[in-house]
Design an enzyme around this catalytic site. Structure first.
Site, PDB file in Angstrom:
ATOM      1  N   ASN A  76      14.312  -9.774   3.213  1.00  0.00           N
ATOM      2  CA  ASN A  76      14.972  -8.473   3.083  1.00  0.00           C
ATOM      3  C   ASN A  76      15.200  -7.960   4.502  1.00  0.00           C
ATOM      4  O   ASN A  76      14.271  -7.503   5.142  1.00  0.00           O
ATOM      5  CB  ASN A  76      14.051  -7.525   2.285  1.00  0.00           C
ATOM      6  CG  ASN A  76      14.570  -6.095   2.249  1.00  0.00           C
ATOM      7  OD1 ASN A  76      15.719  -5.838   2.628  1.00  0.00           O
ATOM      8  ND2 ASN A  76      13.734  -5.164   1.802  1.00  0.00           N
ATOM      9  N   GLU A 125      11.345   1.968   0.013  1.00  0.00           N
ATOM     10  CA  GLU A 125      12.110   2.775   0.984  1.00  0.00           C
ATOM     11  C   GLU A 125      13.247   3.523   0.293  1.00  0.00           C
ATOM     12  O   GLU A 125      13.618   4.623   0.710  1.00  0.00           O
ATOM     13  CB  GLU A 125      12.631   1.867   2.114  1.00  0.00           C
ATOM     14  CG  GLU A 125      11.497   1.473   3.054  1.00  0.00           C
ATOM     15  CD  GLU A 125      11.657   0.115   3.726  1.00  0.00           C
ATOM     16  OE1 GLU A 125      12.774  -0.427   3.753  1.00  0.00           O
ATOM     17  OE2 GLU A 125      10.633  -0.411   4.220  1.00  0.00           O
ATOM     18  N   GLU A 167       4.960  -4.814  -4.167  1.00  0.00           N
ATOM     19  CA  GLU A 167       4.919  -4.466  -2.753  1.00  0.00           C
ATOM     20  C   GLU A 167       4.086  -3.203  -2.562  1.00  0.00           C
ATOM     21  O   GLU A 167       4.615  -2.088  -2.696  1.00  0.00           O
ATOM     22  CB  GLU A 167       6.329  -4.217  -2.234  1.00  0.00           C
ATOM     23  CG  GLU A 167       7.253  -5.405  -2.322  1.00  0.00           C
ATOM     24  CD  GLU A 167       8.346  -5.350  -1.263  1.00  0.00           C
ATOM     25  OE1 GLU A 167       8.419  -6.276  -0.458  1.00  0.00           O
ATOM     26  OE2 GLU A 167       9.098  -4.364  -1.243  1.00  0.00           O
ATOM     27  N   GLY A 191       5.529  -3.190   6.363  1.00  0.00           N
ATOM     28  CA  GLY A 191       5.813  -2.931   7.771  1.00  0.00           C
ATOM     29  C   GLY A 191       4.622  -2.432   8.565  1.00  0.00           C
ATOM     30  O   GLY A 191       4.776  -1.931   9.673  1.00  0.00           O
TER      31      GLY A 191
HETATM   32  P1  PGA Z   1       7.526  -6.239   5.615  1.00  0.00           P
HETATM   33  O1  PGA Z   1       8.534  -5.617   4.516  1.00  0.00           O
HETATM   34  O2  PGA Z   1       7.462  -7.717   5.378  1.00  0.00           O
HETATM   35  O3  PGA Z   1       8.162  -5.901   6.941  1.00  0.00           O
HETATM   36  O4  PGA Z   1       6.210  -5.581   5.431  1.00  0.00           O
HETATM   37  C1  PGA Z   1       8.525  -6.106   3.202  1.00  0.00           C
HETATM   38  C2  PGA Z   1       9.548  -5.349   2.372  1.00  0.00           C
HETATM   39  O5  PGA Z   1       9.732  -4.154   2.583  1.00  0.00           O
HETATM   40  O6  PGA Z   1      10.188  -5.930   1.481  1.00  0.00           O
END
Ligand code: PGA
Length: 261
Positions: free
Chosen positions: A9, A97, A169, A175
């Site tokens: 992603n 998000e 998630e 992140g």
């Molecule tokens: P990340 O994001 O691997 O940067 O933690 C995962 C996501 O938001 O799908």
């Protein structure tokens, strides 16, 4: 055994030029990994050129979101038909998000899911608890609520329901570099699989891939994907560089081979 799905992603990162280079860099190196489905979800502006570039390879292209509407006066929106035309095979919906910065509700996500299931695009439905939810022991309640609301009016007889993919998630892991432990991941994944059994059917629950997302990297993928109910990963930061993404694909493919033998 369910095939693994390793999905990048990209969020709002990389230019079209950088995206094309990424695909060129990985294209010839992934042909041997037949046991892993590879997906890249770039921004909308990249879909056309990356779809063309991916043709004939085993890389799929997907979208990060979609409109609830078919067409009309919806400034800034993109429809399922527009995505299909660009050979999008998957579409992420309900990412935390989107829920957080665009106030997407479970009801809106249910509309997007319904819309996608009427097409050949596989929805990747994201669910996950916040840190406050986890610390107050609400994880399972939150996951159950998000899934139950997303499935409103959707059942085992819904057309294309077999295309559904779920991504767990945890918001606190996205992140942040704080990955869920394999135990924490497996615990929620098996909870989700049981919910799929209750809501849909044993057969569908067995078939539907459940991905883990949140700070996945080349160092932690192996232990995560070894878990019985973790069928792949949705990867943000570590999907932006071709070498780290390739390394995750390679490890997953090795784990798959070992678990079959
Ligand atoms: P990340 O994001 O691997 O940067 O933690 C995962 C996501 O938001 O799908």
């Amino acid at each position: 055994m369910r095939k693994y799905l390793i999905a990048g992603n990209w969020k709002m990162n990389l230019t079209v030029q950088e995206g094309k280079q990424f695909l060129i860099d990985i294209k010839d190196q992934i042909n041997s990994f037949h046991n892993v489905e590879i997906l890249v979800c770039p921004p909308y502006t990249h879909l056309d050129s990356l779809s063309r570039l991916a043709q004939g390879s085993n890389i799929c292209i997907g979208s990060q979101d979609v409109s609830t509407e078919s067409n009309g006066a919806y400034t800034g929106e993109i429809s399922t038909d527009m995505l299909s035309e660009l050979n999008c095979k998957y579409c992420i919906i309900g990412h935390s998000e989107r829920r957080q910065y665009h106030q997407e509700s479970d009801q809106l996500i249910n509309k997007k899911l319904t819309k996608l299931l009427a097409t050949n695009i596989s929805p990747i439905l994201c669910v996950g608890e916040s840190l406050a939810d986890r610390e107050s022991d609400q994880t399972f309640d939150v996951i159950k609520r998000q899934l139950t609301n997303a499935f409103n009016s959707i059942n085992k007889d819904t057309v294309n329901i077999q295309n559904l993919v779920i991504a767990y998630e945890p918001v606190w892991a996205i992140g942040t570099g704080k990955v869920a432990t394999p135990f924490q991941g497996q615990e929620v994944h098996s909870f989700i699989r049981n919910l799929l059994k209750e809501t849909l059917s044993d057969e569908l629950a067995d078939h539907i891939q459940i991905l883990y997302g949140g700070s996945v990297n080349p160092a932690n993928i192996e232990d995560l994907i070894k878990q019985e109910d973790i069928d792949g990963a949705l990867i943000g930061g570590s999907s932006l560089k071709s070498d780290t993404f390739l390394s995750i694909i390679k490890s997953s493919s090795q784990v798959y081979e070992l678990s079959k033998s």
